[in-house]
Design an enzyme around this catalytic site. Structure first.
Site, PDB file in Angstrom:
ATOM      1  N   ASN A   1       0.853  -1.196   0.000  1.00 35.38           N
ATOM      2  CA  ASN A   1       0.000   0.000   0.000  1.00 35.38           C
ATOM      3  C   ASN A   1       0.887   1.243   0.000  1.00 35.38           C
ATOM      4  OD1 ASN A   1      -1.903   1.981   0.396  1.00 35.38           O
ATOM      5  ND2 ASN A   1      -2.407   1.388   2.494  1.00 35.38           N
TER       6      ASN A   1
ATOM      7  N   LYS B   1      -0.033   4.254  -0.132  1.00 37.81           N
ATOM      8  CA  LYS B   1      -0.713   5.390   0.489  1.00 37.81           C
ATOM      9  C   LYS B   1      -0.552   6.632  -0.404  1.00 37.81           C
ATOM     10  CE  LYS B   1      -0.442   3.248   4.986  1.00 37.81           C
ATOM     11  NZ  LYS B   1      -0.395   3.449   6.455  1.00 37.81           N
TER      12      LYS B   1
ATOM     13  N   GLU C   1      -7.246   4.300   7.988  1.00 30.98           N
ATOM     14  CA  GLU C   1      -7.131   5.731   7.726  1.00 30.98           C
ATOM     15  C   GLU C   1      -8.407   6.278   7.077  1.00 30.98           C
ATOM     16  OE1 GLU C   1      -2.357   5.129   7.390  1.00 30.98           O
ATOM     17  OE2 GLU C   1      -3.478   5.522   5.547  1.00 30.98           O
TER      18      GLU C   1
ATOM     19  N   GLU D   1      -5.315  -5.409  10.427  1.00 27.24           N
ATOM     20  CA  GLU D   1      -4.333  -4.377  10.740  1.00 27.24           C
ATOM     21  C   GLU D   1      -4.680  -3.721  12.071  1.00 27.24           C
ATOM     22  OE1 GLU D   1      -2.243  -2.461   7.060  1.00 27.24           O
ATOM     23  OE2 GLU D   1      -4.281  -1.725   7.179  1.00 27.24           O
TER      24      GLU D   1
ATOM     25  N   GLY E   1       2.302   2.069  10.925  1.00 25.45           N
ATOM     26  CA  GLY E   1       3.193   3.208  10.780  1.00 25.45           C
ATOM     27  C   GLY E   1       3.833   3.668  12.077  1.00 25.45           C
TER      28      GLY E   1
END
Length: 257
Positions: A11, A13, A103, A173, A179
């Protein structure tokens, strides 16, 4: 012994313009020459503006890389400024559409009703949804992480047929590990991935439960992927920052070697 082909999905992002994306995918293709890509599926999830570039690079180079989008509209077409529909993604040769990433849930208020609509939109367009689920730190600390995650799973696939459910990818996740450099232990990942599989078994039976790939995501690196992949119910990884480095992502994909 599982017959599920592991999936390593990167990913990106909101990183990399189309030129940077092209360079990364071509470099990744070079590094994957040392990886047995018959034994593991490698996918990238670029920003929308990079998808056409990735398509051309993959097709022209015959690269062993699947690709998909980081989000999908719940709508097929119409007056939805800024959204991108499933048919548009399908026309670009995409395989996957990510749904319900933490997110999106946190920053855009996406709840189970929204994720469910997007899962169905992906299937309607012939795409495979990667449905993201996972708990925030407070739920983990309260010991309610499994309950919280399964509620997201069940809400996200409500009304989905068994035939469709067998094709979905679930990405576990834990929000506190995304992160942050923190990573759930392999045992933590296995606990929730197993619970996800058993929930699918209760909803749709053994065939579906044994077919669905359940990924772990959250600070996955080449240094921890082998231990994670050693767990019975972990079928791959949704990789964030490490997927922006072609050599590192290829090492993750080639974990067996």
């Amino acid at each position: 012994m599982s017959t599920r082909t592991p999936l390593m999905a990167g990913n990106w992002k909101m990183n990399l313009d189309w030129k940077q994306g092209l360079a990364l995918v071509e470099e990744l293709g070079d590094h994957l020459k040392t990886v047995n890509t018959d034994a593991v599926e490698v996918a990238v999830l670029p920003p929308f503006v990079d998808l056409r570039t990735v398509q051309v690079a993959v097709e022209a180079g015959k690269l062993p890389i699947s690709y998909g989008a980081q989000d999908i509209s719940a709508h097929e077409s119409g007056a939805y400024t800024g959204e991108v529909s499933g048919p548009m993604l399908a026309a670009l040769g995409a395989t996957y559409a990510t749904v319900g990433h933490s997110e999106r849930r946190q920053l855009h208020g996406e709840d189970e009703q929204v994720t469910n609509a997007k899962v169905k939109a992906a299937f309607a367009a012939g795409l495979t949804p990667i449905l993201c689920v996972g708990e925030p730190l407070e739920e983990r600390q309260a010991g309610k992480h499994v309950e919280y995650t399964l509620a997201q799973l069940e809400g996200g696939i409500e009304g989905v047929s068994a035939e469709q459910a067998a094709k979905i990818v679930i990405a576990y996740e834990p929000v506190w590990a995304i992160g942050t450099g923190e990573v759930a232990s392999a045992d933590d990942a296995q606990e929730v991935c197993r619970a996800i599989r058993e929930a699918l078994r209760a909803l749709h039976g053994d065939v579906v439960a044994d077919a669905v790939r359940v990924l772990y995501g959250g600070s996955v690196k080449s240094s921890n992927v082998v231990e994670l992949m050693g767990k019975e119910d972990v079928d791959g990884a949704l990789v964030g920052g490490a997927s922006l480095k072609a050599e590192e992502f290829a090492k993750i994909a080639g974990y067996q070697g």
